[in-house]
Design a protein around this motif. Structure first.
Motif, mmCIF file in Angstrom:
data_model
loop_
_atom_site.group_PDB
_atom_site.id
_atom_site.type_symbol
_atom_site.label_atom_id
_atom_site.label_comp_id
_atom_site.label_asym_id
_atom_site.label_seq_id
_atom_site.Cartn_x
_atom_site.Cartn_y
_atom_site.Cartn_z
ATOM 1 N N GLY A 75 0.811 -1.213 0.000
ATOM 2 C CA GLY A 75 0.000 0.000 0.000
ATOM 3 C C GLY A 75 0.845 1.264 0.000
ATOM 4 N N SER A 76 2.123 1.150 -0.318
ATOM 5 C CA SER A 76 3.020 2.309 -0.358
ATOM 6 C C SER A 76 2.719 3.178 -1.569
ATOM 7 C CB SER A 76 4.478 1.848 -0.435
ATOM 8 O OG SER A 76 4.839 1.120 0.708
ATOM 9 N N ALA A 77 3.009 4.456 -1.436
ATOM 10 C CA ALA A 77 2.895 5.364 -2.574
ATOM 11 C C ALA A 77 4.208 5.429 -3.345
ATOM 12 C CB ALA A 77 2.505 6.765 -2.106
ATOM 13 N N HIS A 78 5.319 5.226 -2.632
ATOM 14 C CA HIS A 78 6.662 5.288 -3.225
ATOM 15 C C HIS A 78 7.525 4.177 -2.655
ATOM 16 C CE1 HIS A 78 5.264 9.472 -3.597
ATOM 17 N NE2 HIS A 78 5.903 9.413 -4.744
ATOM 18 N N VAL A 79 8.549 3.809 -3.412
ATOM 19 C CA VAL A 79 9.579 2.897 -2.926
ATOM 20 C C VAL A 79 10.934 3.541 -3.197
ATOM 21 C CG1 VAL A 79 8.213 0.794 -3.191
ATOM 22 C CG2 VAL A 79 9.653 1.566 -5.082
ATOM 23 N N LEU A 80 11.898 3.191 -2.379
ATOM 24 C CA LEU A 80 13.257 3.689 -2.531
ATOM 25 C C LEU A 80 14.171 2.484 -2.665
ATOM 26 C CD1 LEU A 80 15.339 6.049 -2.398
ATOM 27 C CD2 LEU A 80 15.410 5.650 0.084
ATOM 28 N N CYS A 81 14.963 2.462 -3.708
ATOM 29 C CA CYS A 81 15.864 1.349 -3.959
ATOM 30 C C CYS A 81 17.299 1.827 -3.840
ATOM 31 C CB CYS A 81 15.629 0.782 -5.355
ATOM 32 S SG CYS A 81 16.609 -0.700 -5.696
ATOM 33 N N GLY A 82 18.115 1.014 -3.171
ATOM 34 C CA GLY A 82 19.532 1.349 -3.020
ATOM 35 C C GLY A 82 20.413 0.182 -3.409
ATOM 36 N N LEU A 83 21.531 0.512 -4.036
ATOM 37 C CA LEU A 83 22.565 -0.448 -4.379
ATOM 38 C C LEU A 83 23.839 -0.008 -3.692
ATOM 39 C CD1 LEU A 83 21.979 -0.539 -8.243
ATOM 40 C CD2 LEU A 83 21.120 -2.176 -6.552
ATOM 41 N N THR A 84 24.484 -0.909 -2.988
ATOM 42 C CA THR A 84 25.741 -0.584 -2.338
ATOM 43 C C THR A 84 26.754 -1.661 -2.683
ATOM 44 O OG1 THR A 84 24.565 0.442 -0.492
ATOM 45 C CG2 THR A 84 26.880 -0.089 -0.145
ATOM 46 N N LEU A 85 27.872 -1.231 -3.242
ATOM 47 C CA LEU A 85 28.971 -2.121 -3.568
ATOM 48 C C LEU A 85 30.089 -1.833 -2.580
ATOM 49 C CD1 LEU A 85 30.050 -4.247 -5.583
ATOM 50 C CD2 LEU A 85 30.924 -2.341 -6.955
ATOM 51 N N THR A 86 30.538 -2.848 -1.858
ATOM 52 C CA THR A 86 31.588 -2.636 -0.861
ATOM 53 C C THR A 86 32.866 -2.141 -1.530
ATOM 54 O OG1 THR A 86 32.251 -4.962 -1.003
ATOM 55 C CG2 THR A 86 30.679 -4.375 0.742
ATOM 56 N N SER A 87 33.713 -1.504 -0.742
ATOM 57 C CA SER A 87 34.930 -0.912 -1.292
ATOM 58 C C SER A 87 35.849 -1.953 -1.925
ATOM 59 C CB SER A 87 35.676 -0.113 -0.225
ATOM 60 O OG SER A 87 36.038 -0.951 0.844
ATOM 61 N N GLU A 89 34.708 -4.392 -3.578
ATOM 62 C CA GLU A 89 33.888 -4.822 -4.719
ATOM 63 C C GLU A 89 33.529 -6.305 -4.677
ATOM 64 O OE1 GLU A 89 35.412 -3.435 -8.459
ATOM 65 O OE2 GLU A 89 35.175 -1.346 -7.867
ATOM 66 N N ARG A 90 33.481 -6.882 -3.479
ATOM 67 C CA ARG A 90 33.141 -8.299 -3.351
ATOM 68 C C ARG A 90 31.674 -8.534 -3.002
ATOM 69 N NH1 ARG A 90 37.594 -11.933 -2.837
ATOM 70 N NH2 ARG A 90 39.541 -10.802 -2.895
ATOM 71 N N ARG A 91 30.996 -7.540 -2.425
ATOM 72 C CA ARG A 91 29.617 -7.718 -1.977
ATOM 73 C C ARG A 91 28.743 -6.617 -2.560
ATOM 74 N NH1 ARG A 91 28.352 -12.272 -0.212
ATOM 75 N NH2 ARG A 91 26.716 -11.415 1.058
ATOM 76 N N LEU A 92 27.565 -7.001 -3.013
ATOM 77 C CA LEU A 92 26.552 -6.069 -3.486
ATOM 78 C C LEU A 92 25.337 -6.210 -2.586
ATOM 79 C CD1 LEU A 92 25.434 -4.057 -5.617
ATOM 80 C CD2 LEU A 92 24.558 -6.070 -6.839
ATOM 81 N N ARG A 93 24.874 -5.100 -2.047
ATOM 82 C CA ARG A 93 23.672 -5.090 -1.218
ATOM 83 C C ARG A 93 22.588 -4.337 -1.964
ATOM 84 N NH1 ARG A 93 22.497 -5.622 4.466
ATOM 85 N NH2 ARG A 93 20.686 -4.374 5.050
ATOM 86 N N ILE A 94 21.417 -4.951 -2.036
ATOM 87 C CA ILE A 94 20.243 -4.347 -2.666
ATOM 88 C C ILE A 94 19.250 -4.071 -1.550
ATOM 89 C CG2 ILE A 94 18.328 -4.735 -4.271
ATOM 90 C CD1 ILE A 94 20.271 -6.849 -5.614
ATOM 91 N N GLU A 95 18.728 -2.855 -1.490
ATOM 92 C CA GLU A 95 17.728 -2.511 -0.485
ATOM 93 C C GLU A 95 16.493 -1.956 -1.169
ATOM 94 O OE1 GLU A 95 19.127 0.095 2.599
ATOM 95 O OE2 GLU A 95 20.977 -1.058 2.886
ATOM 96 N N LEU A 96 15.321 -2.333 -0.648
ATOM 97 C CA LEU A 96 14.052 -1.807 -1.133
ATOM 98 C C LEU A 96 13.288 -1.306 0.087
ATOM 99 C CD1 LEU A 96 11.020 -1.763 -2.270
ATOM 100 C CD2 LEU A 96 12.777 -1.725 -4.026
ATOM 101 N N HIS A 97 13.153 -0.002 0.189
ATOM 102 C CA HIS A 97 12.456 0.629 1.309
ATOM 103 C C HIS A 97 11.034 0.959 0.871
ATOM 104 C CE1 HIS A 97 16.166 1.534 3.703
ATOM 105 N NE2 HIS A 97 16.699 1.338 2.509
#
Length: 152
Positions: A75-87, A89-97
Protein backbone atom coordinates in the motif's frame (compact mmCIF):
# COMPACT_ATOMS: atom_id res chain seq x y z
CA UNK A 1 10.87 10.73 -5.07
CA UNK A 2 13.37 11.65 -7.69
CA UNK A 3 16.13 9.78 -9.40
CA UNK A 4 19.38 10.37 -7.56
CA UNK A 5 22.82 10.70 -8.94
CA UNK A 6 25.52 8.17 -8.11
CA UNK A 7 27.39 8.89 -4.92
CA UNK A 8 29.77 7.41 -2.47
CA UNK A 9 28.63 6.84 1.08
CA UNK A 10 27.82 10.15 2.71
CA UNK A 11 27.42 8.68 6.19
CA UNK A 12 31.10 8.86 7.12
CA UNK A 13 33.99 10.81 5.66
CA UNK A 14 36.62 8.73 3.92
CA UNK A 15 40.06 8.59 5.46
CA UNK A 16 43.00 9.62 3.34
CA UNK A 17 44.06 6.74 1.15
CA UNK A 18 40.92 4.64 1.63
CA UNK A 19 38.50 3.72 -1.10
CA UNK A 20 34.89 4.65 -0.45
CA UNK A 21 32.15 2.19 -1.22
CA UNK A 22 29.87 2.90 -4.15
CA UNK A 23 26.20 3.67 -3.57
CA UNK A 24 23.33 4.44 -5.89
CA UNK A 25 19.80 5.34 -4.77
CA UNK A 26 16.65 5.94 -6.76
CA UNK A 27 12.99 6.33 -5.94
CA UNK A 28 9.96 5.15 -7.86
CA UNK A 29 6.20 5.44 -7.52
CA UNK A 30 4.66 2.21 -6.21
CA UNK A 31 3.07 1.26 -9.52
CA UNK A 32 3.25 -2.04 -11.43
CA UNK A 33 5.35 -0.39 -14.18
CA UNK A 34 7.99 0.51 -11.58
CA UNK A 35 9.34 -3.05 -11.52
CA UNK A 36 10.50 -2.61 -15.11
CA UNK A 37 12.00 0.80 -14.32
CA UNK A 38 13.82 -0.70 -11.34
CA UNK A 39 15.20 -3.55 -13.47
CA UNK A 40 16.43 -1.15 -16.16
CA UNK A 41 18.00 1.22 -13.64
CA UNK A 42 19.80 -1.57 -11.76
CA UNK A 43 21.03 -3.19 -14.99
CA UNK A 44 22.44 0.13 -16.22
CA UNK A 45 24.13 0.96 -12.90
CA UNK A 46 25.74 -2.46 -12.48
CA UNK A 47 27.01 -2.41 -16.06
CA UNK A 48 28.49 1.02 -15.35
CA UNK A 49 30.20 -0.47 -12.28
CA UNK A 50 31.41 -3.33 -14.55
CA UNK A 51 30.05 -6.14 -12.39
CA UNK A 52 30.01 -9.67 -13.85
CA UNK A 53 27.02 -10.65 -15.98
CA UNK A 54 25.80 -13.32 -13.54
CA UNK A 55 25.77 -10.83 -10.69
CA UNK A 56 23.88 -8.31 -12.83
CA UNK A 57 21.27 -10.87 -13.87
CA UNK A 58 20.71 -12.03 -10.28
CA UNK A 59 20.53 -8.44 -8.99
CA UNK A 60 18.03 -7.44 -11.68
CA UNK A 61 15.79 -10.39 -10.79
CA UNK A 62 16.09 -9.65 -7.05
CA UNK A 63 15.17 -5.98 -7.42
CA UNK A 64 12.28 -6.92 -9.70
CA UNK A 65 10.85 -9.33 -7.11
CA UNK A 66 11.36 -6.94 -4.20
CA UNK A 67 9.80 -4.03 -6.09
CA UNK A 68 6.85 -6.15 -7.21
CA UNK A 69 6.23 -7.33 -3.63
CA UNK A 70 6.31 -3.76 -2.33
CA UNK A 71 3.93 -2.56 -5.05
CA UNK A 72 1.45 -5.42 -4.62
CA UNK A 73 1.50 -5.97 -0.87
CA UNK A 74 2.35 -2.78 1.04
CA UNK A 75 0.00 0.00 0.00
CA UNK A 76 3.02 2.31 -0.36
CA UNK A 77 2.89 5.36 -2.57
CA UNK A 78 6.66 5.29 -3.22
CA UNK A 79 9.58 2.90 -2.93
CA UNK A 80 13.26 3.69 -2.53
CA UNK A 81 15.86 1.35 -3.96
CA UNK A 82 19.53 1.35 -3.02
CA UNK A 83 22.57 -0.45 -4.38
CA UNK A 84 25.74 -0.58 -2.34
CA UNK A 85 28.97 -2.12 -3.57
CA UNK A 86 31.59 -2.64 -0.86
CA UNK A 87 34.93 -0.91 -1.29
CA UNK A 88 36.62 -4.25 -2.08
CA UNK A 89 33.89 -4.82 -4.72
CA UNK A 90 33.14 -8.30 -3.35
CA UNK A 91 29.62 -7.72 -1.98
CA UNK A 92 26.55 -6.07 -3.49
CA UNK A 93 23.67 -5.09 -1.22
CA UNK A 94 20.24 -4.35 -2.67
CA UNK A 95 17.73 -2.51 -0.48
CA UNK A 96 14.05 -1.81 -1.13
CA UNK A 97 12.46 0.63 1.31
CA UNK A 98 8.67 0.98 1.43
CA UNK A 99 6.05 2.68 3.60
CA UNK A 100 4.72 -0.46 5.30
CA UNK A 101 5.97 -1.48 8.73
CA UNK A 102 4.92 -5.15 8.51
CA UNK A 103 8.08 -7.29 8.50
CA UNK A 104 8.74 -9.75 5.70
CA UNK A 105 9.37 -13.40 6.56
CA UNK A 106 10.52 -16.37 4.49
CA UNK A 107 7.68 -18.06 2.61
CA UNK A 108 5.80 -20.63 4.69
CA UNK A 109 4.56 -22.69 1.76
CA UNK A 110 5.50 -23.17 -1.86
CA UNK A 111 3.14 -22.04 -4.56
CA UNK A 112 1.49 -24.86 -6.44
CA UNK A 113 1.96 -25.40 -10.18
CA UNK A 114 -1.39 -23.77 -10.97
CA UNK A 115 -0.84 -20.67 -8.82
CA UNK A 116 0.12 -17.52 -10.71
CA UNK A 117 1.97 -15.84 -7.84
CA UNK A 118 3.66 -16.62 -4.56
CA UNK A 119 7.19 -17.39 -5.76
CA UNK A 120 8.88 -13.99 -5.34
CA UNK A 121 10.38 -14.47 -1.88
CA UNK A 122 11.31 -18.04 -2.75
CA UNK A 123 13.37 -16.65 -5.64
CA UNK A 124 14.93 -14.07 -3.33
CA UNK A 125 15.76 -16.81 -0.84
CA UNK A 126 17.36 -18.97 -3.54
CA UNK A 127 19.35 -16.25 -5.35
CA UNK A 128 20.66 -14.12 -2.50
CA UNK A 129 23.60 -15.10 -0.31
CA UNK A 130 21.60 -13.56 2.53
CA UNK A 131 18.41 -11.48 2.84
CA UNK A 132 16.01 -10.12 5.40
CA UNK A 133 13.91 -7.17 6.49
CA UNK A 134 14.14 -4.53 9.19
CA UNK A 135 12.70 -1.16 10.11
CA UNK A 136 13.79 1.38 7.53
CA UNK A 137 16.05 4.27 8.46
CA UNK A 138 15.24 5.99 5.15
CA UNK A 139 11.45 5.64 4.91
CA UNK A 140 8.48 5.39 7.26
CA UNK A 141 8.19 1.62 6.88
CA UNK A 142 10.61 -1.23 6.38
CA UNK A 143 13.54 -2.24 4.24
CA UNK A 144 13.88 -5.60 2.56
CA UNK A 145 17.49 -6.29 1.64
CA UNK A 146 19.43 -8.93 -0.24
CA UNK A 147 23.17 -9.45 -0.61
CA UNK A 148 25.11 -11.06 -3.44
CA UNK A 149 28.72 -11.91 -4.08
CA UNK A 150 29.75 -9.35 -6.67
CA UNK A 151 33.22 -10.63 -7.53
CA UNK A 152 34.29 -14.08 -6.38
Amino acid sequence: MTLSTPSASASAPALAGTVRRREYWFGLPALPASARSARDTVRDRLRYWELPGDTCCDAVLLVSELTTNAVLHTGSAHVLCGLTLTSDERRLRIELHDECSTPVHPPEHRAGPDEESGRGLLLVQQLADSWGSARSTRAEGKVVWAELTAHP
